[in-house]
Write an enzyme that holds these catalytic residues in place. Structure first.
Site, PDB file in Angstrom:
ATOM      1  N   LYS A   1       0.871  -1.183   0.000  1.00 32.60           N
ATOM      2  CA  LYS A   1       0.000   0.000   0.000  1.00 32.60           C
ATOM      3  C   LYS A   1       0.909   1.234   0.000  1.00 32.60           C
ATOM      4  CE  LYS A   1      -3.492   2.836   0.910  1.00 32.60           C
ATOM      5  NZ  LYS A   1      -4.416   3.197  -0.189  1.00 32.60           N
TER       6      LYS A   1
ATOM      7  N   CYS B   1      -2.677  10.025  -6.245  1.00 32.93           N
ATOM      8  CA  CYS B   1      -3.808   9.638  -5.388  1.00 32.93           C
ATOM      9  C   CYS B   1      -5.009  10.537  -5.688  1.00 32.93           C
ATOM     10  CB  CYS B   1      -3.459   9.740  -3.909  1.00 32.93           C
ATOM     11  SG  CYS B   1      -4.899   9.375  -2.886  1.00 32.93           S
TER      12      CYS B   1
HETATM   13  O1  RRO Z   1      -5.887   5.463  -0.318  1.00 32.17           O
HETATM   14  C1  RRO Z   1      -6.562   5.914  -1.257  1.00 32.17           C
HETATM   15  O2  RRO Z   1      -7.580   6.608  -1.093  1.00 32.17           O
HETATM   16  C2  RRO Z   1      -6.165   5.687  -2.659  1.00 32.17           C
HETATM   17  C3  RRO Z   1      -4.894   5.957  -3.131  1.00 32.17           C
HETATM   18 BR1  RRO Z   1      -3.501   6.525  -2.059  1.00 32.17          BR
HETATM   19  C4  RRO Z   1      -4.633   5.814  -4.516  1.00 32.17           C
HETATM   20  O3  RRO Z   1      -3.526   6.063  -5.034  1.00 32.17           O
HETATM   21  N1  RRO Z   1      -5.648   5.399  -5.317  1.00 32.17           N
HETATM   22  C5  RRO Z   1      -6.869   5.120  -4.831  1.00 32.17           C
HETATM   23  O4  RRO Z   1      -7.772   4.742  -5.611  1.00 32.17           O
HETATM   24  N2  RRO Z   1      -7.129   5.274  -3.491  1.00 32.17           N
END
Ligand code: RRO
Length: 317
Positions: free
Chosen positions: A41, A133
Protein backbone atom coordinates in the site's frame (compact mmCIF):
# COMPACT_ATOMS: atom_id res chain seq x y z
CA UNK A 1 12.63 -6.62 -18.70
CA UNK A 2 15.67 -7.81 -16.74
CA UNK A 3 17.80 -5.44 -18.80
CA UNK A 4 15.80 -2.50 -17.60
CA UNK A 5 15.27 -3.50 -13.96
CA UNK A 6 18.24 -5.72 -13.20
CA UNK A 7 15.84 -8.44 -11.95
CA UNK A 8 12.88 -10.45 -13.25
CA UNK A 9 9.21 -10.17 -12.34
CA UNK A 10 7.97 -13.62 -13.27
CA UNK A 11 5.15 -14.24 -13.94
CA UNK A 12 4.71 -10.63 -15.13
CA UNK A 13 1.78 -10.08 -12.79
CA UNK A 14 1.60 -8.40 -9.39
CA UNK A 15 -0.99 -7.06 -7.00
CA UNK A 16 -1.77 -3.36 -7.38
CA UNK A 17 -0.83 -1.07 -4.53
CA UNK A 18 -3.84 -0.38 -2.34
CA UNK A 19 -6.28 -3.26 -2.09
CA UNK A 20 -5.53 -5.24 1.09
CA UNK A 21 -1.85 -4.41 1.06
CA UNK A 22 -1.48 -2.18 4.11
CA UNK A 23 -0.74 -4.65 6.95
CA UNK A 24 1.96 -7.25 7.56
CA UNK A 25 -0.54 -10.16 7.39
CA UNK A 26 -2.07 -8.91 4.16
CA UNK A 27 1.30 -8.44 2.50
CA UNK A 28 2.43 -11.93 3.55
CA UNK A 29 -0.78 -13.32 2.03
CA UNK A 30 0.10 -11.65 -1.26
CA UNK A 31 3.72 -12.83 -1.09
CA UNK A 32 2.52 -16.46 -0.67
CA UNK A 33 0.41 -16.25 -3.84
CA UNK A 34 1.61 -16.62 -7.43
CA UNK A 35 2.48 -12.94 -7.89
CA UNK A 36 5.80 -12.18 -9.57
CA UNK A 37 6.40 -9.30 -7.13
CA UNK A 38 4.71 -7.84 -4.06
CA UNK A 39 3.64 -4.19 -3.91
CA UNK A 40 2.82 -2.44 -0.65
CA UNK A 41 0.00 0.00 0.00
CA UNK A 42 1.28 3.52 -0.59
CA UNK A 43 3.10 4.49 2.58
CA UNK A 44 3.38 7.96 4.04
CA UNK A 45 5.79 9.49 6.51
CA UNK A 46 3.40 9.20 9.45
CA UNK A 47 0.81 6.43 10.03
CA UNK A 48 -2.69 7.31 8.83
CA UNK A 49 -6.10 5.86 9.69
CA UNK A 50 -7.56 7.18 6.43
CA UNK A 51 -11.04 8.53 5.69
CA UNK A 52 -14.28 7.80 7.57
CA UNK A 53 -16.23 4.66 6.60
CA UNK A 54 -17.94 3.60 4.47
CA UNK A 55 -15.09 4.38 2.09
CA UNK A 56 -15.14 1.42 -0.31
CA UNK A 57 -18.11 0.25 -2.36
CA UNK A 58 -18.31 -2.70 -4.73
CA UNK A 59 -20.57 -1.74 -7.58
CA UNK A 60 -23.52 -3.81 -8.77
CA UNK A 61 -23.14 -6.07 -11.80
CA UNK A 62 -19.44 -6.48 -10.99
CA UNK A 63 -18.79 -3.10 -12.60
CA UNK A 64 -15.90 -2.33 -10.30
CA UNK A 65 -15.09 -0.61 -7.01
CA UNK A 66 -15.36 2.96 -5.82
CA UNK A 67 -13.00 4.06 -3.06
CA UNK A 68 -11.97 7.03 -1.02
CA UNK A 69 -9.72 5.23 1.45
CA UNK A 70 -7.64 8.32 2.19
CA UNK A 71 -4.27 6.55 2.34
CA UNK A 72 -4.67 4.38 5.46
CA UNK A 73 -1.23 2.91 6.17
CA UNK A 74 1.16 2.12 8.98
CA UNK A 75 3.76 4.78 8.20
CA UNK A 76 6.99 4.03 6.39
CA UNK A 77 9.00 2.77 9.36
CA UNK A 78 6.65 -0.21 9.78
CA UNK A 79 7.13 -1.20 6.12
CA UNK A 80 10.89 -0.83 6.37
CA UNK A 81 10.79 -3.33 9.26
CA UNK A 82 8.69 -5.81 7.26
CA UNK A 83 10.97 -5.75 4.27
CA UNK A 84 13.26 -8.64 5.20
CA UNK A 85 10.30 -10.99 5.92
CA UNK A 86 8.66 -10.04 2.64
CA UNK A 87 11.88 -10.58 0.74
CA UNK A 88 12.12 -14.03 2.32
CA UNK A 89 9.63 -15.25 -0.30
CA UNK A 90 12.31 -14.83 -2.95
CA UNK A 91 10.45 -12.34 -5.14
CA UNK A 92 11.02 -8.65 -5.68
CA UNK A 93 9.33 -6.27 -3.25
CA UNK A 94 8.08 -2.93 -4.48
CA UNK A 95 7.54 -0.13 -1.98
CA UNK A 96 4.79 2.28 -2.96
CA UNK A 97 5.36 5.77 -1.57
CA UNK A 98 2.99 8.71 -1.26
CA UNK A 99 2.87 11.96 0.66
CA UNK A 100 0.21 13.62 2.76
CA UNK A 101 0.24 16.42 5.30
CA UNK A 102 2.45 15.14 8.13
CA UNK A 103 2.68 15.99 11.82
CA UNK A 104 6.42 16.65 11.48
CA UNK A 105 5.71 19.50 9.07
CA UNK A 106 7.90 17.98 6.35
CA UNK A 107 7.35 19.11 2.78
CA UNK A 108 6.33 16.49 0.16
CA UNK A 109 9.86 16.64 -1.30
CA UNK A 110 11.40 15.96 2.12
CA UNK A 111 8.95 13.13 2.77
CA UNK A 112 9.61 11.39 -0.55
CA UNK A 113 13.37 11.66 -0.06
CA UNK A 114 13.36 10.32 3.50
CA UNK A 115 10.97 7.44 2.81
CA UNK A 116 12.74 6.42 -0.39
CA UNK A 117 16.09 6.25 1.35
CA UNK A 118 14.77 4.23 4.30
CA UNK A 119 12.95 1.68 2.14
CA UNK A 120 15.89 1.23 -0.16
CA UNK A 121 18.22 0.69 2.78
CA UNK A 122 15.86 -1.95 4.13
CA UNK A 123 15.89 -3.84 0.81
CA UNK A 124 13.06 -2.66 -1.48
CA UNK A 125 13.90 -3.67 -5.06
CA UNK A 126 11.88 -0.94 -6.74
CA UNK A 127 10.04 2.18 -5.58
CA UNK A 128 6.65 3.02 -6.99
CA UNK A 129 6.11 6.73 -6.44
CA UNK A 130 2.41 7.36 -6.17
CA UNK A 131 1.99 10.82 -7.65
CA UNK A 132 -1.67 10.32 -8.47
CA UNK A 133 -3.81 9.64 -5.39
CA UNK A 134 -7.33 10.76 -6.36
CA UNK A 135 -8.60 11.12 -2.79
CA UNK A 136 -6.55 13.89 -1.22
CA UNK A 137 -7.65 17.51 -1.19
CA UNK A 138 -4.82 18.75 -3.42
CA UNK A 139 -4.67 18.04 -7.13
CA UNK A 140 -2.48 15.00 -7.87
CA UNK A 141 1.22 15.83 -8.20
CA UNK A 142 1.28 14.03 -11.54
CA UNK A 143 -0.94 16.75 -13.03
CA UNK A 144 1.87 19.31 -12.55
CA UNK A 145 5.11 18.60 -14.45
CA UNK A 146 7.22 20.96 -12.33
CA UNK A 147 6.13 19.23 -9.09
CA UNK A 148 6.85 15.84 -10.68
CA UNK A 149 10.38 17.05 -11.41
CA UNK A 150 10.91 18.26 -7.83
CA UNK A 151 9.69 14.98 -6.26
CA UNK A 152 11.74 12.85 -8.61
CA UNK A 153 14.90 14.87 -8.15
CA UNK A 154 14.53 14.43 -4.38
CA UNK A 155 14.34 10.66 -4.81
CA UNK A 156 16.76 10.15 -7.69
CA UNK A 157 19.56 11.96 -5.86
CA UNK A 158 19.14 9.69 -2.81
CA UNK A 159 18.57 6.18 -4.19
CA UNK A 160 19.79 4.02 -7.05
CA UNK A 161 17.01 1.38 -7.25
CA UNK A 162 14.69 1.65 -10.26
CA UNK A 163 11.66 3.87 -9.92
CA UNK A 164 8.16 3.56 -11.30
CA UNK A 165 5.90 6.59 -11.30
CA UNK A 166 2.23 5.81 -10.71
CA UNK A 167 0.30 7.99 -13.12
CA UNK A 168 -3.34 9.09 -13.12
CA UNK A 169 -5.51 8.64 -16.19
CA UNK A 170 -4.80 11.73 -18.32
CA UNK A 171 -8.00 11.23 -20.26
CA UNK A 172 -8.40 14.26 -22.55
CA UNK A 173 -5.36 16.28 -21.45
CA UNK A 174 -2.56 14.62 -23.45
CA UNK A 175 -0.38 17.74 -23.26
CA UNK A 176 -0.07 17.30 -19.47
CA UNK A 177 0.86 13.65 -19.97
CA UNK A 178 3.49 14.62 -22.54
CA UNK A 179 5.01 17.31 -20.34
CA UNK A 180 5.21 14.82 -17.44
CA UNK A 181 6.61 12.10 -19.71
CA UNK A 182 9.36 14.49 -20.85
CA UNK A 183 10.34 15.03 -17.21
CA UNK A 184 10.49 11.26 -16.63
CA UNK A 185 12.72 10.86 -19.67
CA UNK A 186 14.92 13.75 -18.63
CA UNK A 187 15.46 12.26 -15.17
CA UNK A 188 16.02 8.70 -16.41
CA UNK A 189 12.98 7.14 -14.73
CA UNK A 190 12.82 3.42 -15.49
CA UNK A 191 9.08 2.60 -15.30
CA UNK A 192 5.57 3.96 -15.18
CA UNK A 193 2.53 2.34 -13.60
CA UNK A 194 -0.59 3.39 -15.42
CA UNK A 195 -3.19 3.98 -14.26
CA UNK A 196 -4.43 4.97 -10.80
CA UNK A 197 -8.18 4.85 -10.25
CA UNK A 198 -10.40 7.12 -12.34
CA UNK A 199 -10.99 10.16 -10.09
CA UNK A 200 -14.19 11.95 -9.11
CA UNK A 201 -16.65 9.17 -9.75
CA UNK A 202 -19.80 8.45 -7.75
CA UNK A 203 -22.32 5.74 -6.87
CA UNK A 204 -25.80 6.16 -5.34
CA UNK A 205 -27.55 3.71 -3.02
CA UNK A 206 -31.19 3.53 -4.17
CA UNK A 207 -32.45 2.06 -0.87
CA UNK A 208 -31.21 4.98 1.18
CA UNK A 209 -31.02 7.50 -1.66
CA UNK A 210 -27.59 8.50 -0.37
CA UNK A 211 -24.10 8.57 -1.74
CA UNK A 212 -22.56 5.10 -1.50
CA UNK A 213 -19.37 6.25 0.27
CA UNK A 214 -19.03 8.90 2.96
CA UNK A 215 -15.83 10.91 2.30
CA UNK A 216 -15.69 13.91 -0.01
CA UNK A 217 -19.46 14.06 -0.70
CA UNK A 218 -19.33 10.55 -2.10
CA UNK A 219 -16.71 11.20 -4.78
CA UNK A 220 -13.94 8.64 -5.12
CA UNK A 221 -11.67 6.70 -7.44
CA UNK A 222 -13.13 4.02 -9.72
CA UNK A 223 -11.30 0.76 -10.38
CA UNK A 224 -12.22 -2.66 -11.73
CA UNK A 225 -14.02 -3.87 -14.82
CA UNK A 226 -15.55 -0.47 -15.74
CA UNK A 227 -12.15 1.17 -16.25
CA UNK A 228 -10.56 -1.41 -18.57
CA UNK A 229 -11.04 0.65 -21.76
CA UNK A 230 -9.66 3.75 -20.01
CA UNK A 231 -6.62 1.84 -18.78
CA UNK A 232 -5.95 0.29 -22.19
CA UNK A 233 -5.87 3.73 -23.77
CA UNK A 234 -3.60 5.10 -21.03
CA UNK A 235 -1.17 2.19 -21.43
CA UNK A 236 -1.21 2.60 -25.18
CA UNK A 237 -0.67 6.36 -24.89
CA UNK A 238 2.43 5.70 -22.75
CA UNK A 239 3.76 2.95 -24.98
CA UNK A 240 3.37 5.06 -28.10
CA UNK A 241 4.83 8.24 -26.67
CA UNK A 242 7.94 6.70 -25.07
CA UNK A 243 8.59 4.72 -28.24
CA UNK A 244 8.31 7.86 -30.34
CA UNK A 245 10.89 9.45 -28.06
CA UNK A 246 13.07 6.33 -28.48
CA UNK A 247 12.99 5.81 -24.70
CA UNK A 248 13.00 2.33 -23.17
CA UNK A 249 10.29 2.75 -20.51
CA UNK A 250 8.96 -0.32 -18.73
CA UNK A 251 5.18 -0.16 -18.32
CA UNK A 252 3.12 -1.66 -15.51
CA UNK A 253 -0.47 -1.86 -16.82
CA UNK A 254 -3.11 -1.36 -14.13
CA UNK A 255 -6.87 -1.04 -14.45
CA UNK A 256 -9.83 -3.30 -15.06
CA UNK A 257 -8.11 -6.68 -15.28
CA UNK A 258 -10.43 -9.41 -14.05
CA UNK A 259 -9.85 -12.13 -16.69
CA UNK A 260 -6.79 -13.42 -18.59
CA UNK A 261 -8.14 -11.78 -21.76
CA UNK A 262 -7.96 -8.38 -20.04
CA UNK A 263 -4.30 -8.94 -19.15
CA UNK A 264 -3.56 -9.95 -22.76
CA UNK A 265 -5.19 -6.72 -23.96
CA UNK A 266 -3.01 -4.74 -21.56
CA UNK A 267 0.09 -6.45 -22.99
CA UNK A 268 -1.04 -5.78 -26.57
CA UNK A 269 -1.56 -2.12 -25.64
CA UNK A 270 2.00 -1.94 -24.31
CA UNK A 271 2.17 -3.25 -20.72
CA UNK A 272 5.24 -5.34 -19.85
CA UNK A 273 3.77 -6.35 -16.51
CA UNK A 274 0.19 -6.19 -15.23
CA UNK A 275 -1.14 -5.34 -11.79
CA UNK A 276 -4.42 -6.59 -10.34
CA UNK A 277 -6.35 -4.44 -7.85
CA UNK A 278 -10.13 -4.74 -7.59
CA UNK A 279 -10.20 -8.35 -8.84
CA UNK A 280 -7.85 -9.30 -6.00
CA UNK A 281 -10.37 -7.81 -3.56
CA UNK A 282 -13.26 -9.78 -5.01
CA UNK A 283 -11.52 -13.04 -5.97
CA UNK A 284 -8.67 -13.38 -3.44
CA UNK A 285 -5.08 -14.53 -4.08
CA UNK A 286 -6.07 -17.30 -6.54
CA UNK A 287 -6.76 -14.59 -9.11
CA UNK A 288 -3.03 -14.16 -9.84
CA UNK A 289 -2.48 -17.79 -10.79
CA UNK A 290 -5.75 -18.01 -12.73
CA UNK A 291 -4.82 -14.99 -14.84
CA UNK A 292 -1.17 -16.01 -15.27
CA UNK A 293 -2.17 -19.51 -16.43
CA UNK A 294 -4.84 -18.11 -18.75
CA UNK A 295 -2.32 -15.76 -20.36
CA UNK A 296 0.17 -18.65 -20.80
CA UNK A 297 -2.49 -20.79 -22.51
CA UNK A 298 -3.44 -17.98 -24.86
CA UNK A 299 0.20 -17.39 -25.79
CA UNK A 300 0.73 -21.10 -26.49
CA UNK A 301 -2.44 -21.32 -28.56
CA UNK A 302 -1.22 -18.38 -30.64
CA UNK A 303 2.35 -19.67 -31.04
CA UNK A 304 4.02 -17.09 -28.84
CA UNK A 305 6.71 -18.15 -26.41
CA UNK A 306 6.36 -15.35 -23.89
CA UNK A 307 4.58 -12.13 -23.07
CA UNK A 308 7.36 -9.91 -24.37
CA UNK A 309 6.58 -11.04 -27.93
CA UNK A 310 3.14 -9.38 -27.81
CA UNK A 311 3.89 -6.20 -25.83
CA UNK A 312 2.67 -3.18 -27.78
CA UNK A 313 1.76 -5.19 -30.87
CA UNK A 314 -1.85 -4.06 -31.18
CA UNK A 315 -2.44 -3.04 -34.79
CA UNK A 316 -4.53 -0.28 -36.34
CA UNK A 317 -7.67 -1.46 -38.09
O1 RRO B 1 -5.89 5.46 -0.32
C1 RRO B 1 -6.56 5.91 -1.26
O2 RRO B 1 -7.58 6.61 -1.09
C2 RRO B 1 -6.17 5.69 -2.66
C3 RRO B 1 -4.89 5.96 -3.13
BR1 RRO B 1 -3.50 6.52 -2.06
C4 RRO B 1 -4.63 5.81 -4.52
O3 RRO B 1 -3.53 6.06 -5.03
N1 RRO B 1 -5.65 5.40 -5.32
C5 RRO B 1 -6.87 5.12 -4.83
O4 RRO B 1 -7.77 4.74 -5.61
N2 RRO B 1 -7.13 5.27 -3.49
Amino acid sequence: MARRLGFEIEPPITNASGPESETYERLIRIARSSVGAVITKSMTHCPRTGNPEPRLKHLDRDLGSLNSMGLPNLGYRAYAEMMSDLKGFGKPVIASIATAPCSHGLSPVEQYGEIAEALTESGADLLELNLSCPNLEAIPIAMDPQSVREMLEAVKTRVTVPISVKLPPYNNVPWIFEAVADVLIDLGVECVSTMNSEPNTMEIDLETMTQAIRPRQGYGGLGGRAVLPIALAEVHRCYTYFRQQDYDMLIFGVGGITEPEDAIKHHLAGADIVQIGTAYLTQGPEVFERIAVGVERWLEAHDFRNVSEIVGTVRDL
